[in-house]
Design an enzyme around this catalytic site. Structure first.
Site, PDB file in Angstrom:
ATOM      1  N   HIS A 134      -2.821  11.055   1.049  1.00 36.30           N
ATOM      2  CA  HIS A 134      -2.184  10.776   2.542  1.00 36.30           C
ATOM      3  C   HIS A 134      -1.548  11.992   2.817  1.00 36.30           C
ATOM      4  CE1 HIS A 134      -0.500   7.476   4.926  1.00 36.30           C
ATOM      5  NE2 HIS A 134      -0.381   8.590   5.677  1.00 36.30           N
ATOM      6  N   GLU A 182      -3.119  -0.322   8.241  1.00 35.39           N
ATOM      7  CA  GLU A 182      -1.792   0.079   9.176  1.00 35.39           C
ATOM      8  C   GLU A 182      -2.230  -0.469  10.400  1.00 35.39           C
ATOM      9  OE1 GLU A 182      -1.011   4.206   9.436  1.00 35.39           O
ATOM     10  OE2 GLU A 182      -1.422   4.656   7.216  1.00 35.39           O
ATOM     11  N   GLU A 202      -6.871   8.382   6.774  1.00 35.84           N
ATOM     12  CA  GLU A 202      -7.137   9.131   7.979  1.00 35.84           C
ATOM     13  C   GLU A 202      -7.627  10.553   7.964  1.00 35.84           C
ATOM     14  OE1 GLU A 202      -3.698   8.684  10.392  1.00 35.84           O
ATOM     15  OE2 GLU A 202      -3.815   6.408  10.405  1.00 35.84           O
ATOM     16  N   ASN A 234      -7.060   1.558  10.446  1.00 37.35           N
ATOM     17  CA  ASN A 234      -5.659   2.030  10.992  1.00 37.35           C
ATOM     18  C   ASN A 234      -5.839   1.692  12.256  1.00 37.35           C
ATOM     19  OD1 ASN A 234      -5.021   2.135   8.193  1.00 37.35           O
ATOM     20  ND2 ASN A 234      -4.328   4.550   8.335  1.00 37.35           N
ATOM     21  N   TYR A 243      -3.718   1.674  16.058  1.00 34.58           N
ATOM     22  CA  TYR A 243      -2.497   1.467  16.779  1.00 34.58           C
ATOM     23  C   TYR A 243      -2.692   1.335  18.452  1.00 34.58           C
ATOM     24  CZ  TYR A 243      -0.341   3.181  12.805  1.00 34.58           C
ATOM     25  OH  TYR A 243       0.267   3.008  11.559  1.00 34.58           O
ATOM     26  N   ARG A 282       0.851  -1.257   0.191  1.00 35.05           N
ATOM     27  CA  ARG A 282      -0.119   0.218  -0.062  1.00 35.05           C
ATOM     28  C   ARG A 282       0.849   1.250  -0.063  1.00 35.05           C
ATOM     29  NH1 ARG A 282      -2.179   2.964   4.903  1.00 35.05           N
ATOM     30  NH2 ARG A 282      -3.670   4.417   4.282  1.00 35.05           N
TER      31      ARG A 282
END
Ligand code: AZF
Length: 468
Positions: free
Chosen positions: A143, A376, A188, A310, A312, A99
């Site tokens: 992005h 991600e 995002e 994504n 985290y 990606r």
């Protein structure tokens, strides 16, 4: 980070491999997509080469005090020139997908008008190199590197930017669509809107809470218009990538506010065709929402084929009287952030893999029918090269835990199609510059030498076995 191109041999040493102890093998579904992710401004460099125009991150990184030590993306990982070596590393690791994002200011230096052919030529070369090495390209169209010319006209607070974005999407798909099957429009949008316009932490550095909501809407509108343009251009799979965090709190009201501002303000328009009523009410002290026009939500919720996730870490919040608002969550007075009792990465983020299981199962429950792709997941740690090796045990442990969490979600019914580790390479970590390393491959920015870390060798074994 300004270096001359050395052109050293970048092959991964095949004799090394990382054996996984057979601690009960977890096998992922047949066809599960294993890969890695990057973004243009973070790795390409060549900031003024072949006609690329300035982006808001070129401007922001040159603004004193905004980025650690004045780091910029001028050279980064020099991927613009070194992409054959980086593709070879991915091939040697056995990755199935990659990606990457296309740099809008490479394709349209001023954000509109005719395409810059030399800008598109680079992505032609990259896509061909990937496919020749058996790696599936997955393209992110935006992005964060908005052409500065568009920001000069208001950027994402200007509705016209959404229309320019759809034109850019059509131009890019026209060149690459015969070889790229999977497209995501935005990466995002929460960061673009609330780090970029509400709090000033990211480019373009504007800090007006109301602008966060205006920008969020125009980003979503741009997503919808781009989906329409991509469909008209014959695109295969189309989606959006959202950074999503489950919220952990003893206080239901605090949790609902943060969940609404972080997650539902994007999930609901895209997947349900409406803004969450509680978020609309919460934001009324900042905006009258007059930027929403009739028909916008129908455009924004055009059917998509996948949701890029994504993840985290979760958000742990608590009610605390007198707490000032967190600027990235407008109206969050009285809510304290942090406090998770967990190990931390170099970003200070808690390591809580269970949050990924909770998130994926929540998405499957609340937004059924949308295939999920982890676009991600990864961790920054302070890595050191010792005798040509990087023993990044912390990162390896983070990835192991999160893959087990993802597997648990699949077992629980989540339609998870793949996992793309963030990131292939150490790279420009936005306001943190190059001091935070997320790569499974170490980059020496002085020499541009790449060194696969232990986590890369371990990940390669996971990919080979399709499991842990
Ligand atoms: O902070 C780590 C990553 N998070 N998602 C967006 C990427 O550009 C970041 O590097």
């Amino acid at each position: 980070c300004d270096t001359e191109w050395g052109g050293e041999d970048m092959t991964v040493s095949a004799e090394k491999s990382y054996e996984i102890q057979d601690s009960g093998v977890l096998t992922f579904p047949e066809g599960f997509v294993w890969g890695a992710a990057t973004a243009a401004y973070q790795i390409e460099g060549a900031a003024r080469e072949d006609g690329r125009g300035p982006s808001i991150w070129d401007t922001f990184s040159r603004t004193p005090g905004k980025v650690h030590a004045g780091h910029t993306g001028d050279v980064a990982c020099d991927h613009y020139h070194r992409y054959p070596d980086d593709v070879r590393i991915m091939r040697d690791l056995g990755l199935a997908a990659y990606r990457f994002s296309v740099s809008w200011p490479r394709v349209q230096p001023d954000g509109s008008g005719p395409a810059n052919p030399r800008g598109l030529d680079f992505y032609d070369r990259l896509v061909d190199e990937l496919r020749e090495n058996g790696i599936t390209p997955i393209v992110t169209l935006y992005h964060w590197d908005l052409p500065q010319t568009l920001e000069d006209r208001g950027g994402w607070t200007n509705r016209e930017t959404a229309e320019r974005f759809a034109e850019y999407a059509a131009i890019t798909h026209a060149r690459l669509g015969d070889r790229v099957e999977t497209w995501t429009t935005l990466n995002e949008p929460w960061c673009s809107a609330f780090l970029g316009y509400a709090s000033g932490i990211h480019a373009p550095g504007r800090a007006e809470p109301a602008l966060g909501f205006t920008a969020a809407h125009h980003l979503l509108l741009g997503h919808g218009l781009a989906v329409q343009a991509l469909r008209a251009s014959g695109a295969g799979k189309v989606g959006i990538t959202l950074n999503l965090s489950p919220v952990i709190s003893d206080d239901a009201e605090a949790a609902a506010i943060v969940d609404g501002l972080q997650n539902r303000i994007f999930l609901d328009p895209v997947l349900r065709g409406e803004y969450p009523a509680d978020v609309v009410e919460h934001a009324r002290r900042f905006t009258d929402w007059s930027f929403v026009r009739d028909g916008d939500l129908e455009i924004i919720s055009r059917p998509t084929d996948l949701l890029g996730v994504n993840y985290y870490h979760p958000q742990t919040v608590a009610a605390r009287a007198g707490e000032p608002a967190n600027p990235v969550y407008p109206g969050s007075e009285g809510i304290a952030f942090g406090g998770a009792d967990a190990p931390r990465t170099a970003m200070g983020w808690p390591v809580q893999p269970f949050g990924l299981t909770d998130l994926l199962l929540r998405l499957a429950r609340d937004y059924p029918g949308t295939p999920l792709l982890i676009t991600e997941n990864g961790a920054a740690f302070d890595d050191v090269v010792e005798d040509g090796e990087v023993h990044d045990v912390g990162r390896l442990s983070y990835l192991d835990g999160h893959l087990r969490a993802a597997h648990a979600a699949i077992q629980g019914g989540a339609d998870l199609r793949g996992y793309l580790v963030w990131s292939l390479l150490d790279n420009f970590e936005w306001a943190e510059g190059y001091r935070k390393r997320f790569g499974i491959v170490h980059v020496d920015y002085g020499t541009q030498r790449r060194t696969p870390k232990d986590s890369a060798l371990w990940y390669s074994e996971v990919v080979r076995r399709n499991g842990l």
